[in-house]
Scaffold this active site. Structure first.
Site, short mmCIF file in Angstrom:
data_model
loop_
_atom_site.label_atom_id
_atom_site.label_comp_id
_atom_site.label_asym_id
_atom_site.label_seq_id
_atom_site.Cartn_x
_atom_site.Cartn_y
_atom_site.Cartn_z
N ASP A 1 1.27 -1.16 -0.09
CA ASP A 1 -0.23 -0.06 0.31
C ASP A 1 0.66 1.48 -0.11
O ASP A 1 0.47 2.63 0.03
CB ASP A 1 -0.82 0.15 1.20
CG ASP A 1 -2.46 0.16 0.98
OD1 ASP A 1 -2.57 0.02 -0.09
OD2 ASP A 1 -2.98 -0.40 1.71
N CYS B 1 -18.68 -15.01 -9.34
CA CYS B 1 -19.66 -13.04 -8.20
C CYS B 1 -21.70 -14.35 -9.23
O CYS B 1 -22.05 -13.59 -8.04
CB CYS B 1 -19.74 -11.90 -8.66
SG CYS B 1 -18.52 -10.81 -7.42
N CYS C 1 -25.71 -12.64 -7.86
CA CYS C 1 -25.34 -12.07 -6.50
C CYS C 1 -24.99 -10.56 -6.51
O CYS C 1 -24.07 -10.27 -7.48
CB CYS C 1 -24.05 -12.26 -5.80
SG CYS C 1 -23.98 -11.74 -4.65
N CYS D 1 -23.15 -7.26 -2.02
CA CYS D 1 -22.25 -5.89 -1.51
C CYS D 1 -23.39 -4.46 -2.11
O CYS D 1 -23.26 -4.18 -1.22
CB CYS D 1 -21.15 -5.71 -2.13
SG CYS D 1 -21.02 -6.89 -4.09
N CYS E 1 -24.97 -2.09 0.74
CA CYS E 1 -24.22 -0.56 1.32
C CYS E 1 -25.44 0.13 1.79
O CYS E 1 -25.80 0.43 0.97
CB CYS E 1 -23.68 -0.47 -0.27
SG CYS E 1 -22.32 1.39 0.79
N CYS F 1 -14.99 0.88 7.45
CA CYS F 1 -16.45 0.12 7.13
C CYS F 1 -16.13 -1.06 6.43
O CYS F 1 -15.59 -1.16 5.79
CB CYS F 1 -17.58 0.79 6.09
SG CYS F 1 -19.36 0.30 5.62
N CYS G 1 -19.76 -4.31 3.08
CA CYS G 1 -20.16 -5.11 1.36
C CYS G 1 -19.06 -6.34 1.83
O CYS G 1 -19.16 -6.93 0.71
CB CYS G 1 -19.39 -3.79 0.24
SG CYS G 1 -17.61 -3.67 0.12
N CYS H 1 -20.47 -10.44 1.72
CA CYS H 1 -20.33 -11.59 0.48
C CYS H 1 -20.18 -12.78 0.50
O CYS H 1 -19.72 -13.47 2.05
CB CYS H 1 -19.08 -10.73 -0.23
SG CYS H 1 -18.40 -12.28 -1.40
#
Ligand code: SF4
Length: 388
Positions: free
Chosen positions: A135, A190, A193, A196, A200, A243, A246, A250
């Site tokens: 990062d 995914c 689906c 998420c 939110c 947060c 999401c 899952c």
């Protein structure tokens, strides 16, 4: 052009060493322009990065990992699971902290292990040069994770590993060796689906794979400096740092394993923190508490601001005295004073309003404005959060 010699045996042993060091998955990608670069540029150009100007500043550097390490030939991607799922809902007056930040700062944990991995590689190939990234450099890590076969990018824009889910940290080791690359993960799992996107609390997704940071709770509570606009403040849904919604919803995280690196385990003080105590805590105690913690990204000012907003949004009358103290402290950061004013306006009791009246004519113009808005808003305005 002849194919470069790829060291298959060294790659295999490097991966084994990475797992021994605590990483849960390891994959290798060749140095290349990440396929999602154009999508990233379009996202930036559409203004979806909100106030994260550093993204724009370093955008071009994400076009190729050679901007991060010039001689790069291979990108070794590692992932590490963190935390443990918890179904317990937080108590109303307490703040929620994203799972990734509850343990020791992941930058330090991953960087130390990547350094050990590099030392091992150096012992094997003394001529190798490289750079570790956690990062800390402009690299599209999720895209390289996908290229290295670790998983696919879900509709929530996070990298999802079939076995590990998405509660994982990613790190990269850029080296000038031709390691054996893995096959990229080309499929998505995914399907139909949309959990998420639907869950939110702020509707921050414009659609699958389209996150608007300007509506994302993580952006406002971590990245944003300065006052949080009133309409956003009421939508933070009790989160005070990041947060997880999401990811929590899952299905790929349902059976994911718990993290196995103890340093990343949640510290007691970051689970259901007492937000009134946060408001009352001295700057010196904050400094000590944030040492070695990823929460330091938001600094004390951001965290106390978020705490005040969470308490105001919850209309927690028990926080009135602490909020008045923050508002009255002329040595306090104006951002915190403004948040305290907003919170007192939301609480709207006679005591809260009386305290606000005292600051109607404050010397600080921004505070005067915040106080006037708080007095206007008064009690009875319900939070707009949909909850989760
Ligand atoms: Fe994909 Fe559903 Fe997970 Fe969202 S919640 S990332 S759509 S599997």
């Amino acid at each position: 052009m002849t194919e470069p010699h790829r060291d298959r045996d060294l790659t295999r042993r490097l991966k084994a060493k990475a797992v021994e060091l605590g990483f849960d998955r390891v994959g290798v990608a060749g140095a290349q322009t990440p396929p999602d670069y154009d999508r990233f540029r379009a996202w930036l150009d559409a203004g979806r990065a909100a106030g994260m100007q550093y993204m724009e500043r370093h955008a071009e550097a994400r076009a190729h990992p050679d901007r991060v390490f010039e001689e790069v030939r291979s990108v070794v991607m590692v992932s590490m699971v963190y935390g443990e799922p918890s179904d317990e809902p937080p108590r109303p007056s307490l703040g929620k902290i994203a799972r990734y930040a509850r343990g020791r700062d992941y930058h330090q944990v991953l960087r130390a292990r990547l350094a050990e991995l590099f030392d091992w590689l150096k012992a094997e190939r003394p001529e190798v040069e490289g750079r570790a990234v956690v990062d800390t450099a402009p690299l599209l890590e999720r895209d390289f994770g996908r290229l290295a076969g670790l998983g696919w990018i879900g509709k929530n824009t996070l990298l999802i590993d079939r076995r590990l889910g998405s509660f994982t940290f990613l790190g990269a080791l850029l080296v000038d060796l031709d390691l054996e690359p893995d096959s990229p993960h080309v499929t998505s799992h995914c399907g139909t689906c949309t959990r998420c996107l639907d869950a939110c609390p702020t509707g921050a997704f414009d659609g699958p794979y389209q996150l608007d940071a300007g509506r994302c709770i993580s952006y406002w509570t971590i990245e944003h400096r300065g006052p949080i606009p009133d309409e956003q403040a009421d939508r933070l849904d009790g989160w005070v740092f990041g947060c997880d919604v999401c990811q929590d919803v899952c299905p790929w995280n349902r059976k994911a394993p718990a993290g196995r690196v103890g340093e990343l385990d949640a510290r007691e003080e970051w689970i259901d923190p007492d937000l009134v105590e946060w408001l009352n805590r001295s700057k010196g105690d904050w400094k000590r508490a944030l040492r070695g913690s990823a929460l330091d990204r938001a600094r004390r000012v951001g965290l106390v601001r978020n705490a005040a907003l969470a308490l105001g949004s919850a209309r927690d009358e028990g926080a009135t005295a602490a909020l008045i103290d923050r508002l009255s402290d002329r040595g306090e950061d104006p951002v915190v004073r403004g948040a305290a004013a907003w919170a007192l306006g939301r609480i709207g009791s006679a005591t809260a309003r009386e305290a606000l009246e005292w600051f109607r004519d404050d010397d600080d113009a921004a505070l005067r404005e915040a106080v006037a808005r708080a007095l206007e808003s008064g009690a009875g305005v319900r939070p707009s959060s949909a909850g989760c």
